[in-house]
Design an enzyme around this catalytic site. Structure first.
Site, short mmCIF file in Angstrom:
data_model
loop_
_atom_site.label_atom_id
_atom_site.label_comp_id
_atom_site.label_asym_id
_atom_site.label_seq_id
_atom_site.Cartn_x
_atom_site.Cartn_y
_atom_site.Cartn_z
N SER A 21 40.44 57.70 39.00
CA SER A 21 39.66 58.14 40.16
C SER A 21 39.53 59.66 40.11
CB SER A 21 40.39 57.74 41.44
OG SER A 21 39.92 58.49 42.54
N TYR B 124 48.24 58.65 45.99
CA TYR B 124 47.21 58.01 45.14
C TYR B 124 46.77 58.97 44.05
CZ TYR B 124 42.70 55.76 44.06
OH TYR B 124 41.63 55.16 43.44
P1 NDP Z 1 40.41 46.59 45.88
O1 NDP Z 1 41.43 46.89 46.91
O2 NDP Z 1 39.13 45.94 46.29
O3 NDP Z 1 41.05 45.67 44.73
C1 NDP Z 1 42.31 45.99 44.21
C2 NDP Z 1 42.72 44.92 43.23
O4 NDP Z 1 44.04 45.24 42.75
C3 NDP Z 1 42.76 43.55 43.86
O5 NDP Z 1 42.27 42.58 42.97
C4 NDP Z 1 44.25 43.33 44.08
O6 NDP Z 1 44.57 41.96 43.98
C5 NDP Z 1 44.87 44.10 42.91
N1 NDP Z 1 46.25 44.44 43.20
C6 NDP Z 1 46.70 45.29 44.15
N2 NDP Z 1 48.05 45.29 44.17
C7 NDP Z 1 48.45 44.42 43.20
C8 NDP Z 1 49.71 43.97 42.74
N3 NDP Z 1 50.87 44.39 43.30
N4 NDP Z 1 49.75 43.07 41.74
C9 NDP Z 1 48.60 42.62 41.18
N5 NDP Z 1 47.38 43.01 41.57
C10 NDP Z 1 47.31 43.89 42.58
O7 NDP Z 1 40.16 47.94 45.11
P2 NDP Z 1 38.95 48.50 44.20
O8 NDP Z 1 38.23 47.38 43.57
O9 NDP Z 1 38.26 49.51 44.99
O10 NDP Z 1 39.80 49.29 43.11
C11 NDP Z 1 39.87 48.91 41.74
C12 NDP Z 1 40.29 50.14 40.95
O11 NDP Z 1 39.29 51.14 41.07
C13 NDP Z 1 41.59 50.77 41.46
O12 NDP Z 1 42.38 51.20 40.36
C14 NDP Z 1 41.10 51.97 42.24
O13 NDP Z 1 42.06 52.99 42.29
C15 NDP Z 1 39.87 52.38 41.44
N6 NDP Z 1 38.88 53.19 42.13
C16 NDP Z 1 38.20 52.68 43.21
C17 NDP Z 1 37.24 53.44 43.86
C18 NDP Z 1 36.46 52.93 45.03
O14 NDP Z 1 35.70 53.71 45.63
N7 NDP Z 1 36.57 51.66 45.39
C19 NDP Z 1 36.93 54.81 43.41
C20 NDP Z 1 37.71 55.25 42.25
C21 NDP Z 1 38.64 54.44 41.67
P3 NDP Z 1 45.60 41.18 44.94
O15 NDP Z 1 45.64 41.86 46.25
O16 NDP Z 1 45.01 39.82 44.95
O17 NDP Z 1 46.89 41.23 44.19
#
Ligand code: NDP
Length: 258
Positions: free
Chosen positions: A156, A169
């Site tokens: 990010s 973060y």
């Molecule tokens: P979401 O919150 O929509 O999705 C996060 C995902 O990570 C979910 O599938 C969740 O699955 C999984 N996850 C979280 N904790 C765990 C865990 N303990 N074990 C296994 N899986 C886990 O986030 P985004 O789609 O927005 O983010 C995806 C990536 O993109 C991240 O790395 C984020 O930092 C990065 N990002 C996002 C931006 C944005 O604007 N959205 C901007 C820049 C970077 P579940 O809860 O089912 O386990």
């Protein structure tokens, strides 16, 4: 947003792709995209319902195009022995891994640094940093068995922005980029290519948690940045140790604060 380049969509038939955070958001659409290109996606997250929805969509696409498949792996990325077992299971079944997209992440909290609770800080580090490192450790030998291994860690702009209230973060994403650079350097002379992927602001649950006052309709749908992942998994890719920015459609070595 720069449109996803559609001239470089590789055929991923027969390739094994591990995607974490595949139950929703950006990871869900990355998994769908890779499967649509022919990959067998090993989809990791905790939420079984989200993984099953993904599987239904991949099956429906397979019925149409004959491409793509999924294996669902409900797993918590804070469970380190489970991550080790996942690497072992992939080895037993396929003997190799072609693509890794380490996408799962948590935001923690938006708060002054001195107000962050220890358990929140530790959770962000456990999922975003330790979980990513443990996954890398578990699958690095498998990626080396692929004739064109491609690894992507999702980062990010917060890693470099020096933005107030984003400390846990931001620190976790800076750490993930450091892991990526060292790993890329270690594998520079191999077929494996290792890069980071910065999706930019995207309409997901995490973004809504970070920016509750924002109108989500002003943000790209997660399928948009997900389309760019094809640049990083292409067997023809030569870049390694870089950050791919969806915003610019370019690979950069180091990013300075804007
Ligand atoms: P979401 O919150 O929509 O999705 C996060 C995902 O990570 C979910 O599938 C969740 O699955 C999984 N996850 C979280 N904790 C765990 C865990 N303990 N074990 C296994 N899986 C886990 O986030 P985004 O789609 O927005 O983010 C995806 C990536 O993109 C991240 O790395 C984020 O930092 C990065 N990002 C996002 C931006 C944005 O604007 N959205 C901007 C820049 C970077 P579940 O809860 O089912 O386990």
């Amino acid at each position: 947003m720069t449109p996803a380049p559609d001239l470089t969509i590789p055929d991923l038939t027969g390739r094994i792709a591990l995607v974490t955070g595949a139950s929703r958001g950006i990871g869900y659409f990355i998994a769908k995209r890779l499967a649509a290109a022919g990959a067998h996606v090993v989809a990791v997250a905790r939420t079984v319902g989200g993984l099953e929805e993904l599987d239904d969509e991949i099956k429906a696409e397979r019925a149409r195009s004959g491409k793509g498949e999924a294996t669902l792996v409900p797993l918590d990325l804070t469970d380190m022995p489970a991550i080790d077992r996942l690497g072992g299971a992939i080895h037993d079944r396929w003997k190799k891994l072609d693509l890794l997209v380490a996408n799962a992440g948590v935001l923690g909290v938006i708060s002054p640094i001195g107000h962050v609770e220890a358990k929140t800080f530790e959770k962000v580090m456990a999922v975003n940093v330790t979980g990513t490192w443990r996954l890398i450790r578990s699958v690095d030998p498998l990626l080396r068995f692929s004739e064109a291994g491609r690894a992507v860690v999702v980062t990010s702009s917060a890693a470099h922005a020096g933005r107030a209230f984003w400390a846990p973060y931001a620190a976790s994403k800076a750490a993930v980029e450091a892991l990526m650079r060292s790993w890329a350097d270690e594998t520079r002379n191999m077929a494996l290519r290792v890069n980071a992927f910065d999706p930019g602001g995207t309409r997901t649950a995490m973004r809504a948690q970070a920016m509750p006052g924002e109108n989500p309709d002003t943000l790209p749908h997660p399928s948009e940045p997900a389309g760019h992942i094809m640049r990083l998994v292409d067997p023809a890719l030569t870049e390694t140790g870089k950050i791919y920015q969806v915003k610019t459609g370019r690979f950069v070595s180091h990013r300075l604060p804007e």
